[in-house]
Structures are given as structure tokens and as C-alpha cells.
Design an enzyme around this catalytic site. Structure first.
Site, PDB file in Angstrom:
ATOM      1  N   THR A 261       7.981   0.500   3.428  1.00  0.00           N
ATOM      2  CA  THR A 261       8.219   1.903   3.080  1.00  0.00           C
ATOM      3  C   THR A 261       9.515   2.058   2.284  1.00  0.00           C
ATOM      4  OG1 THR A 261       6.979   2.847   4.926  1.00  0.00           O
ATOM      5  CG2 THR A 261       8.736   4.193   4.022  1.00  0.00           C
TER       6      THR A 261
ATOM      7  N   LEU B 293       3.937   6.849  -2.001  1.00  0.00           N
ATOM      8  CA  LEU B 293       5.342   7.118  -2.328  1.00  0.00           C
ATOM      9  C   LEU B 293       5.589   7.271  -3.827  1.00  0.00           C
ATOM     10  CD1 LEU B 293       6.850   4.975   0.499  1.00  0.00           C
ATOM     11  CD2 LEU B 293       7.231   7.418   0.137  1.00  0.00           C
TER      12      LEU B 293
ATOM     13  N   PHE C  40       0.809  -1.217   0.000  1.00  0.00           N
ATOM     14  CA  PHE C  40       0.000   0.000   0.000  1.00  0.00           C
ATOM     15  C   PHE C  40       0.844   1.269   0.000  1.00  0.00           C
ATOM     16  CE2 PHE C  40       0.866  -0.156   4.511  1.00  0.00           C
ATOM     17  CZ  PHE C  40       0.730   1.145   4.974  1.00  0.00           C
ATOM     18  N   LYS C  41       2.103   1.156   0.410  1.00  0.00           N
ATOM     19  CA  LYS C  41       2.962   2.342   0.464  1.00  0.00           C
ATOM     20  C   LYS C  41       3.142   2.980  -0.921  1.00  0.00           C
ATOM     21  CE  LYS C  41       3.759   1.375   4.829  1.00  0.00           C
ATOM     22  NZ  LYS C  41       5.006   1.042   5.472  1.00  0.00           N
ATOM     23  N   ASP C  42       2.942   2.185  -1.989  1.00  0.00           N
ATOM     24  CA  ASP C  42       3.098   2.728  -3.339  1.00  0.00           C
ATOM     25  C   ASP C  42       2.111   3.851  -3.634  1.00  0.00           C
ATOM     26  OD1 ASP C  42       5.226   1.091  -4.264  1.00  0.00           O
ATOM     27  OD2 ASP C  42       3.835  -0.557  -4.639  1.00  0.00           O
TER      28      ASP C  42
END
Length: 469
Positions: free
Chosen positions: A144, A116, A111-113
Site C-alpha cells: 500500500t 491508489l 494490485f494496490k495500484d
């Protein structure tokens, strides 16, 4: 849009400056001075929009005055154009009124995509406009780091240093970081835990003299742009399930409180959210607060869900700020108490206010594996351990079976083969095509002691694309 610090002593900034600032100068976190609010009619009119267009409508108020609409639309279209699923965040039904929102179709399968990939493009845009160069020093408990490197690897004006706890992330997570090669990319394995890494990042922001005049930028979830991007998929899920005409509940695997805080903001912006469930593993400081008003630091344990092996939840300060009537002095006092004594409780009425929306559950490794096996047996869906914790918490804590429950699916199960194997599922896990040769790629990583001076010396020596700062 102006942003203020949770500790009340730093100057208010615009979006561009907040993007580059990360932590406020008083040690606090930036939040919007006034949160935008949408009407039910406005939200309803967004049904059926492509994800990048929905993102524009949700996030536009946060960047007003800093990024022209046309430029922001182009950035968002590029950001979500690299995802492998056309729905970007598809919903997968587990049973009658229970869903998993798959947030792992970005380049690094986590989900960090969502945040970021956007953050890298925003930095490139702002730094190019300003003619500046910056250093990123970030800490990761697993996902992350790779998402930050993937999002920022092409940034011409960025040197990136990612700290991860040595031997405490999965092999896939580590390789996703250490196999991306570039003169501006540096992976550092710290002989300690994630909290040690996070503390080094915070200390580096507090005193940036080692950078010799170069600016330090945060990619951790303390950076407001991270939170801002995560608000969008709450609106996306609700619109798929009949919102805003009906309420929706969410169960969120979380260690640093950033992802679930985004849900809290979505609710305050007008989205009808009935319940937010804090789903944690054995490292349960958030559960102990939500269930018993005890925010107390304890020993950090390694688990099958390493991305949540966190004992100090950085973003929790943002919620405390609201619970205390946005009183910066009160938050500064609380954080000082925590630093000195390792814990605190809040006044009963403030805790009761939080409990109106939040529930919580801590799930151990055995229960995590049981849930992976149970869900796979029920409907053939294979969950990663973090998402499994979210499902277990949803089933234990949900207040109403009539309200759709959405579990945030935070990572692809291929990143955590040990948990899947221990669950006894017996399903072969295959990396997606773009990562199929991951285990053959050369790695580049430096192991450093749990020592701030050693880390800062390394950053100073290797910044500016391999030239000393």
C-alpha cells in the site's frame, strides 16, 4: 449516492465527503446506503470494453452527484493509462479451468495500484475544486505504501506520511517507498508490527488535534474509494470467462479483507460469483472465523508473505455489518467487545450465512514455497508468495471443477526474492525497466519508536511541504 457508517452514529455523506473522511466520526467504516445492481443483460453488454470504460460503468453509480461523467471518464483513462499491459488485468491459465488474474502491471507491481492510482487523481480533483490541503497518514504491510506514494506524489494539495513496520517488509517493497523523493513525501519506519502502525493511523483519525486544523485523509483500504476500484476487476475477469452467462469462483490472498470484500460487493451487484475463498498465511484470524466462527486476536508472526502479516482485518467490519442486517449498534457492540477482550463469535445463523459464499484456508511458509515450485514445474509460471497462497487455497477449497476458478495475482514475484529462492525455483528475477536502478537509488526514511505521540509530533513538524503545520 449516500454513504452510511457501519456503527450507525455518524452522518450520511456523499462520495466527495467520504473520499476525504476515511473513517466515520463514530469509528465505523463507510458503505453505500444502497448498493447498485446490474441486470445480466447489462453486464453482458460490457463484454469487450476497454478496462477504463468497464470501470466507468461499474463505478459510475458510486460517484453520481459528485463527479460529472466526462470528468470521471478522463480520470479513469489517465489512471489505467499508466499500466504496462494493454489488458490491464490479464488472465493467465494455469490448467484446464484455473486462472491467475495478474494485478501487478501497475507502476509499483502490486494490485494496490488499481485503487491508489485512482485515489490520487480523485483527491487532486476534489481538493483542487475545494481549494483545500490535506495530510495523508497511512499504514502499510508492504504494498500500500509504495502504491499510495506513487499515486499521490504529484498531488499539489497533499502531504503524505506512510508508516511501515521496521525491517518487516521486503527490500524491494521498502525501496519502492523510500526512494521516491519529494517535499510532500515522508516514510516512517515504526519499531513494531503492522498492527501497531494501523492502530496509530486509527488513533490519529479519532483525535486530529495534532494537525492544527488540517484534515486527515486515509489511503488504507478503509477508504471507500479503494474498495470501489477493486470491484471492477471481478467483473473484468468474469466477462473474460463467459460471465455473466456462467458463474465464476475467486480465491483471494487477503489480510485486511478489503480485496475479497470487493468481490462480495460485485456478487451483490449482480455478478454471478459461486464462491469466494479467503486465502491467508499463518496470521489466520480470517480463516479461524470462516472455518470455526472464532474472530480472536493472536500473536502476529513474520512470514514470507509480509503483505498479509496482519492480525486485525479492518474491512471485516463491513461484512459483519451486512451479516447483522446493517445494525450499526450491533456492530459498535461487537467492535467494543473485540477491543476489550480481543475476540468474539457471532450467532450461528449469521456465521452460517457467511459460509454459504465464503471458504478459507491458512497456508504456512513451507506450503507457500511448495506451491511456488509446483506451479513453476507444471506450467512455467512464477508466482509471488501471496498469489501462491491463493493458488493453494483454490486447489484445496474449490467446490466445483466445472466453474472457472480465478486466483487474484496480487504482486509481481520480483518483489519477494526470498520466497522464490526458498522455493528452489532457480529463476533469475529482473526488475522491470522503470525500476531497473532501484537498488542504486538513495533512500530517505525516518525510524521512530512505537509511540503515537512521537509519530504525531513528526507529522506536525514536517507537514505542509516541510513547514510545520
Amino acid at each position: 449516492m449516500r454513504y452510511i457508517s457501519t456503527r450507525g452514529q455518524a452522518p450520511a455523506l456523499n462520495f466527495e465527503d467520504v473520499l476525504l473522511a476515511g473513517l466515520a466520526t463514530d469509528g465505523g467504516l463507510y458503505v453505500p446506503e444502497n448498493l447498485p445492481r446490474f441486470t445480466q443483460e447489462e453486464i453482458a453488454s460490457w463484454a469487450g470494453l476497454p478496462y477504463h470504460e468497464l470501470a466507468f460503468r461499474v463505478m459510475r453509480p458510486f460517484v453520481t452527484g459528485s463527479i460529472p461523467d466526462a470528468d470521471f471518464k478522463k480520470i479513469l483513462e489517465e489512471t489505467y493509462g499508466v499500466f504496462s499491459h494493454n489488458a490491464i488485468a490479464p488472465l493467465r491459465q494455469l490448467n484446464g479451468n484455473e486462472w491467475v488474474m495478474e494485478l501487478f502491471h501497475g507502476p509499483t507491481l502490486a494490485f494496490k495500484d488499481f485503487a491508489l492510482q485512482l485515489l490520487g487523481r480523485l483527491l487532486d480533483y476534489v481538493l483542487q475544486k475545494r481549494g483545500e490541503r490535506v495530510v495523508i497518514v497511512g499504514a502499510t504491510s508492504g504494498d500500500t505504501g509504495s502504491a499510495a506514494i506513487e499515486g499521490c506524489k504529484h498531488c499539489e494539495n497533499v502531504d503524505i506520511f506512510i508508516l511501515h513496520p521496521h525491517n518487516r517488509v521486503s527490500e524491494v517493497q521498502r525501496r519502492q517507498m523510500t526512494t521516491i523523493v519529494g517535499d510532500n513525501i515522508h516514510n516512517i519506519a515504526i519499531e513494531g508490527n503492522f498492527d501497531d502502525c494501523q492502530e496509530m493511523v486509527k488513533a490519529s483519525f479519532a483525535d486530529q488535534g495534532f494537525l492544527k486544523g488540517t484534515r486527515l485523509v486515509a489511503v488504507n483500504s478503509i477508504n471507500w474509494a479503494r474498495i470501489m476500484a477493486q470491484i471492477v476487476y471481478y467483473f473484468h475477469a468474469a466477462l473474460q470467462l463467459g460471465g455473466p452467462a456462467r458463474s465464476v469462483a475467486f480465491s483471494v490472498p487477503t489480510g485486511n479483507f478489503g480485496d475479497i470484500f470487493a468481490g462480495y460487493l460485485a456478487r451483490n451487484m449482480g455478478l454471478p460469483i459461486n464462491q469466494l475463498i479467503v486465502a491467508t498465511n499463518r496470521n489466520d484470524i480470517l480463516h479461524r472465523f470462516m472455518s470455526g466462527n472464532q474472530y480472536v486476536k493472536e500473536t502476529l508472526h513474520a512470514t514470507l508473505s509480509p503483505s498479509m502479516d496482519i492480525m486485525v482485518s479492518s474491512n471485516f467490519e463491513r461484512l459483519l455489518f451486512d451479516l447483522h442486517g446493517r445494525n450499526g449498534a450491533a456492530i459498535a457492540g461487537l467492535m467494543d467487545s473485540f477491543k476489550q477482550g480481543g475476540g468474539f463469535s457471532v450467532e450461528p445463523e449469521r456465521w452460517t450465512e457467511a459460509r454459504k459464499l465464503f471458504d478459507s484456508l491458512a497456508v504456512d511458509d513451507a506450503q507457500t514455497c511448495e506451491t511456488i515450485a509446483e506451479v513453476y514445474g507444471q506450467c512455467g509460471e512464477l508466482l509471488d508468495p501471496h498469489t501462491a497462497i491463493g493458488v493453494k487455497a483454490a486447489r484445496e477449497c474449490r467446490r466445483s471443477l466445472d466453474i472457472p476458478m480465478v486466483v487474484l495475482g496480487t504482486a509481481h514475484p520480483v518483489k519477494f526474492p526470498d520466497a522464490v529462492e526458498q522455493a528452489g525455483v532457480g529463476k533469475a528475477l529482473e526488475l522491470p525497466a522503470h525500476l531497473s536502478d532501484l537498488f542504486e537509488r538513495d533512500e530517505r526514511c525516518t525510524v521512530l519508536p512505537n509511540d503515537l505521540a512521537a509519530v504525531q509530533a513528526f507529522v506536525s513538524q514536517h507537514g505542509n511541504r516541510g513547514k510545520p503545520l
